[in-house]
Design a protein around this motif. Structure first.
Motif, PDB file in Angstrom:
ATOM      1  N   MET A 102       0.827  -1.206   0.000  1.00 12.91           N
ATOM      2  CA  MET A 102       0.000   0.000   0.000  1.00 12.91           C
ATOM      3  C   MET A 102       0.862   1.257   0.000  1.00 12.91           C
ATOM      4  SD  MET A 102      -3.117  -1.283   2.491  1.00 12.91           S
ATOM      5  CE  MET A 102      -4.352  -0.096   1.991  1.00 12.91           C
ATOM      6  N   PHE A 103       2.006   1.202   0.668  1.00 12.01           N
ATOM      7  CA  PHE A 103       2.937   2.326   0.598  1.00 12.01           C
ATOM      8  C   PHE A 103       3.514   2.450  -0.814  1.00 12.01           C
ATOM      9  CE2 PHE A 103       3.050   2.067   5.290  1.00 12.01           C
ATOM     10  CZ  PHE A 103       2.996   3.411   5.596  1.00 12.01           C
ATOM     11  N   PHE A 104       3.826   1.339  -1.447  1.00 10.73           N
ATOM     12  CA  PHE A 104       4.306   1.389  -2.833  1.00 10.73           C
ATOM     13  C   PHE A 104       3.246   2.007  -3.743  1.00 10.73           C
ATOM     14  CE2 PHE A 104       7.435  -2.138  -1.860  1.00 10.73           C
ATOM     15  CZ  PHE A 104       8.566  -1.406  -2.203  1.00 10.73           C
ATOM     16  N   ASP A 105       1.985   1.633  -3.544  1.00  7.55           N
ATOM     17  CA  ASP A 105       0.901   2.188  -4.362  1.00  7.55           C
ATOM     18  C   ASP A 105       0.828   3.702  -4.200  1.00  7.55           C
ATOM     19  OD1 ASP A 105       0.268  -0.347  -5.220  1.00  7.55           O
ATOM     20  OD2 ASP A 105      -1.420  -0.616  -3.839  1.00  7.55           O
ATOM     21  N   GLU A 106       0.972   4.170  -2.967  1.00  8.00           N
ATOM     22  CA  GLU A 106       0.942   5.612  -2.730  1.00  8.00           C
ATOM     23  C   GLU A 106       2.140   6.294  -3.381  1.00  8.00           C
ATOM     24  OE1 GLU A 106      -0.781   9.022  -1.633  1.00  8.00           O
ATOM     25  OE2 GLU A 106      -1.632   7.032  -1.303  1.00  8.00           O
ATOM     26  N   ALA A 107       3.277   5.632  -3.358  1.00  9.76           N
ATOM     27  CA  ALA A 107       4.486   6.206  -3.945  1.00  9.76           C
ATOM     28  C   ALA A 107       4.343   6.383  -5.454  1.00  9.76           C
ATOM     29  CB  ALA A 107       5.686   5.316  -3.634  1.00  9.76           C
ATOM     30  N   GLU A 108       3.666   5.452  -6.103  1.00  7.38           N
ATOM     31  CA  GLU A 108       3.509   5.521  -7.560  1.00  7.38           C
ATOM     32  C   GLU A 108       2.901   6.845  -8.001  1.00  7.38           C
ATOM     33  OE1 GLU A 108       1.750   2.528  -9.849  1.00  7.38           O
ATOM     34  OE2 GLU A 108       2.909   0.863  -9.015  1.00  7.38           O
ATOM     35  N   LYS A 109       1.952   7.346  -7.218  1.00  6.17           N
ATOM     36  CA  LYS A 109       1.277   8.583  -7.602  1.00  6.17           C
ATOM     37  C   LYS A 109       2.250   9.744  -7.721  1.00  6.17           C
ATOM     38  CE  LYS A 109      -2.707   7.010  -4.891  1.00  6.17           C
ATOM     39  NZ  LYS A 109      -3.516   7.282  -3.680  1.00  6.17           N
ATOM     40  N   GLY A 110       3.275   9.735  -6.879  1.00  5.81           N
ATOM     41  CA  GLY A 110       4.232  10.826  -6.895  1.00  5.81           C
ATOM     42  C   GLY A 110       5.297  10.694  -7.963  1.00  5.81           C
ATOM     43  N   VAL A 111       5.667   9.460  -8.300  1.00  9.97           N
ATOM     44  CA  VAL A 111       6.698   9.271  -9.322  1.00  9.97           C
ATOM     45  C   VAL A 111       6.246   9.880 -10.643  1.00  9.97           C
ATOM     46  CG1 VAL A 111       8.148   7.608 -10.539  1.00  9.97           C
ATOM     47  CG2 VAL A 111       7.443   7.141  -8.194  1.00  9.97           C
ATOM     48  N   ARG A 112       4.968   9.767 -10.932  1.00 12.44           N
ATOM     49  CA  ARG A 112       4.423  10.309 -12.184  1.00 12.44           C
ATOM     50  C   ARG A 112       4.551  11.823 -12.249  1.00 12.44           C
ATOM     51  NH1 ARG A 112      -0.272   7.139 -10.442  1.00 12.44           N
ATOM     52  NH2 ARG A 112      -0.094   5.015 -11.232  1.00 12.44           N
ATOM     53  N   GLU A 113       4.693  12.454 -11.102  1.00 14.23           N
ATOM     54  CA  GLU A 113       4.743  13.917 -11.059  1.00 14.23           C
ATOM     55  C   GLU A 113       6.163  14.473 -11.115  1.00 14.23           C
ATOM     56  OE1 GLU A 113       1.820  15.191 -11.283  1.00 14.23           O
ATOM     57  OE2 GLU A 113       0.790  13.304 -10.853  1.00 14.23           O
ATOM     58  N   LEU A 114       7.166  13.597 -11.065  1.00 16.05           N
ATOM     59  CA  LEU A 114       8.554  14.060 -11.117  1.00 16.05           C
ATOM     60  C   LEU A 114       8.918  14.544 -12.507  1.00 16.05           C
ATOM     61  CD1 LEU A 114      10.326  11.253  -9.043  1.00 16.05           C
ATOM     62  CD2 LEU A 114       9.721  13.560  -8.273  1.00 16.05           C
ATOM     63  N   SER A 115       9.997  15.284 -12.581  1.00 13.07           N
ATOM     64  CA  SER A 115      10.538  15.692 -13.877  1.00 13.07           C
ATOM     65  C   SER A 115      10.762  14.451 -14.741  1.00 13.07           C
ATOM     66  CB  SER A 115      11.860  16.426 -13.666  1.00 13.07           C
ATOM     67  OG  SER A 115      12.491  16.699 -14.888  1.00 13.07           O
ATOM     68  N   PRO A 116      10.331  14.449 -16.009  1.00 13.70           N
ATOM     69  CA  PRO A 116      10.429  13.242 -16.854  1.00 13.70           C
ATOM     70  C   PRO A 116      11.807  12.597 -16.870  1.00 13.70           C
ATOM     71  CG  PRO A 116       9.110  14.906 -17.950  1.00 13.70           C
ATOM     72  CD  PRO A 116       9.657  15.566 -16.712  1.00 13.70           C
ATOM     73  N   ALA A 117      12.857  13.411 -16.904  1.00 14.13           N
ATOM     74  CA  ALA A 117      14.214  12.866 -16.971  1.00 14.13           C
ATOM     75  C   ALA A 117      14.637  12.188 -15.671  1.00 14.13           C
ATOM     76  CB  ALA A 117      15.209  13.975 -17.317  1.00 14.13           C
ATOM     77  N   SER A 118      13.895  12.426 -14.599  1.00 14.11           N
ATOM     78  CA  SER A 118      14.260  11.861 -13.298  1.00 14.11           C
ATOM     79  C   SER A 118      13.459  10.620 -12.928  1.00 14.11           C
ATOM     80  CB  SER A 118      14.071  12.921 -12.199  1.00 14.11           C
ATOM     81  OG  SER A 118      14.859  14.057 -12.443  1.00 14.11           O
ATOM     82  N   ARG A 119      12.456  10.301 -13.726  1.00 11.16           N
ATOM     83  CA  ARG A 119      11.533   9.239 -13.324  1.00 11.16           C
ATOM     84  C   ARG A 119      12.117   7.838 -13.440  1.00 11.16           C
ATOM     85  NH1 ARG A 119       6.612  11.527 -16.940  1.00 11.16           N
ATOM     86  NH2 ARG A 119       6.317  13.519 -15.860  1.00 11.16           N
ATOM     87  N   TRP A 120      12.940   7.573 -14.437  1.00 17.94           N
ATOM     88  CA  TRP A 120      13.366   6.200 -14.711  1.00 17.94           C
ATOM     89  C   TRP A 120      14.049   5.544 -13.513  1.00 17.94           C
ATOM     90  CZ3 TRP A 120      17.604   4.138 -18.528  1.00 17.94           C
ATOM     91  CH2 TRP A 120      17.397   2.778 -18.737  1.00 17.94           C
ATOM     92  N   PRO A 121      15.063   6.180 -12.895  1.00 19.02           N
ATOM     93  CA  PRO A 121      15.703   5.492 -11.762  1.00 19.02           C
ATOM     94  C   PRO A 121      14.742   5.253 -10.610  1.00 19.02           C
ATOM     95  CG  PRO A 121      16.453   7.773 -11.910  1.00 19.02           C
ATOM     96  CD  PRO A 121      15.711   7.481 -13.174  1.00 19.02           C
ATOM     97  N   VAL A 122      13.789   6.149 -10.417  1.00 17.88           N
ATOM     98  CA  VAL A 122      12.840   5.982  -9.314  1.00 17.88           C
ATOM     99  C   VAL A 122      11.870   4.839  -9.626  1.00 17.88           C
ATOM    100  CG1 VAL A 122      11.153   7.128  -7.854  1.00 17.88           C
ATOM    101  CG2 VAL A 122      13.053   8.433  -8.816  1.00 17.88           C
TER     102      VAL A 122
END
Length: 438
Positions: free
Chosen positions: A360-380
């Protein structure tokens, strides 16, 4: 006034998919001061189904009324909440207030979110203070960053690969933060851990304060010192990580999830708060800065909970149990069962609940990864997907985390990279997101 724990309950109130704010409130719910409670009000719970009691809005300073309440569900997760409803309390109006781990961490999140709204400074504006002890010249500073990159590549190969898509300035900064975190962790988990004392951690914290003042001790410190000048990075998450190392020196049991939550924040959630100013938020994101920080925090918590579940046997051999003691007792288990290392039906049932919470914490985290700068998303994304697969491997091992170490195989890691890359290309959420600005 004082509070033993801090879950707040109201009559006829349901909270669904809530991360710090009310989303739905039934008609007729009122505060003690008779003012109307409305959607969006901040309360001191992160969700769950609540019942009988009196309610007032949350204040970071104090409550102005006396109340008591009870919660449904014990330590269970209910109604879409990412946090467990697990405790009860009685508040006395004439005593000082104590806060839960969630509130303590939330205060830090608010501060970090406010800082990241400040404009980043460019290289042209970088002015090195005269007293700053750089390792020679700017070319040596570049060498310091490169050394950080080498360490990251050696110990976090998949994450390092993802950082190569980031802009050079952000990439170097993330490397510097990674190296500092690794060095801090190795103080209590590395080869010299048995010789580390609280005073050694005090000296490490003093060294941290010096590098934030522009006075680094060595080459690797210089890279981080340069980073915190260029980006709106605050010292508090770094100091909190050191506090987590202090906990490891003096604490080997956690009586409930509230205590474990704080530990997980200290040693892993802090990394998310350190990283958001470097990663950046997508220009077209409609999410609040605070919600992105909350998601980054959730990823750190999820990763650490996964580490704990993976390493139960290894930690037990060191005399450590990083599992909520009250939840073990509720499952009919004890430390002796963990030290015995036998997989039973009780253990399987207990583990299923722990894994559910981590997911459930991973699910919540997913919502924020989508909001990061595009170039920063892959490693996350890569980190998130691979760590979440560890939970799958624990299940595949029939919950035997006593003698079998769950890990993601190299072929699965390779397969996860293009999936992470595809997710990184997806645009930030525009409508229908629980992270959208109000």
């Amino acid at each position: 006034m004082s509070v033993a724990m801090s879950w707040i309950v109201t009559p006829n109130l349901e909270v669904s998919n809530c991360f710090g704010y009310l989303e739905t409130v039934r008609e007729g719910t009122r505060l003690l001061d008779s003012s109307r409670l409305v959607s969006g009000d901040r309360i001191m719970t992160y969700g769950g189904k609540l019942k009988k009691g009196k309610l007032r809005k949350w204040s970071s300073s104090s409550f102005n009324a006396e109340f008591s309440y009870s919660c449904l569900g014990g330590s269970e997760l209910e109604n879409g909440s990412i946090f467990p409803v697990q405790s009860s309390m009685v508040v006395s109006a004439d005593e000082d207030m104590a806060v839960t781990s969630e509130q303590k961490v939330y205060d830090v999140v608010l501060k970090q979110a406010a800082l990241v709204k400040k404009p980043f400074r460019s290289d042209e504006e970088l002015e090195v203070k005269p007293e700053m002890i750089l390792p020679g010249t700017l070319s040596l500073l570049s060498e310091a960053y490169n050394r950080c990159g080498e360490v990251c590549a050696e110990y976090a190969k998949t994450f390092y690969l993802g950082t190569l898509l980031m802009t050079p300035e952000r990439r170097r900064a993330i490397w510097a933060i990674y190296v500092w975190c690794r060095r801090t962790d190795e103080l209590v988990d590395g080869p010299n851990a048995s010789h580390i004392t609280p005073s050694a951690l005090d000296r490490w914290e003093s060294r941290l304060e010096d590098l934030f003042r522009g006075r680094p001790f060595d080459m690797l410190d210089a890279a981080l010192s340069d980073t915190v000048i260029k980006f709106p990075v605050d010292i508090q998450p770094f100091k909190d990580m050191i506090e987590g190392m202090r906990m490891d020196l003096k604490k080997s049991r956690y009586k409930n999830f509230d205590e474990l939550y704080l530990y997980c924040y200290y040693v892993a959630g802090t990394v998310g708060l350190m990283s958001v100013p470097i990663m950046g938020i997508a220009p077209d994101s409609q999410a609040t800065t605070e919600s992105v920080y909350n998601a980054a925090l959730a990823l750190g918590l999820a990763n650490q909970l996964t580490n704990i579940l993976r390493d139960v046997g290894e930690d037990a051999r060191r005399g450590r149990v990083y599992l909520p003691q009250d939840e073990l007792a509720q499952a009919g288990l004890s430390d002796e069962d963990i030290f015995a290392g036998k997989v039973t039906d009780k253990w399987r049932t207990f583990m299923k609940k722990q894994i559910k919470r981590a997911r459930m914490f991973f699910d919540e985290a997913e919502k924020g990864v989508r909001e990061l700068s595009p170039a920063s998303r892959w490693p996350v994304w890569a980190s998130l997907l691979l760590y979440r697969q560890i939970l799958d491997e624990i299940e595949a091992n029939d919950y035997n985390n006593f003698t079998k170490r769950a890990y993601v195989s190299k072929p699965k890691k390779i397969l996860a990279l293009p999936v992470a890359y595809a997710k990184a290309l997806a645009p930030a959420a525009r409508t229908g997101s629980t992270l959208l600005k109000t």
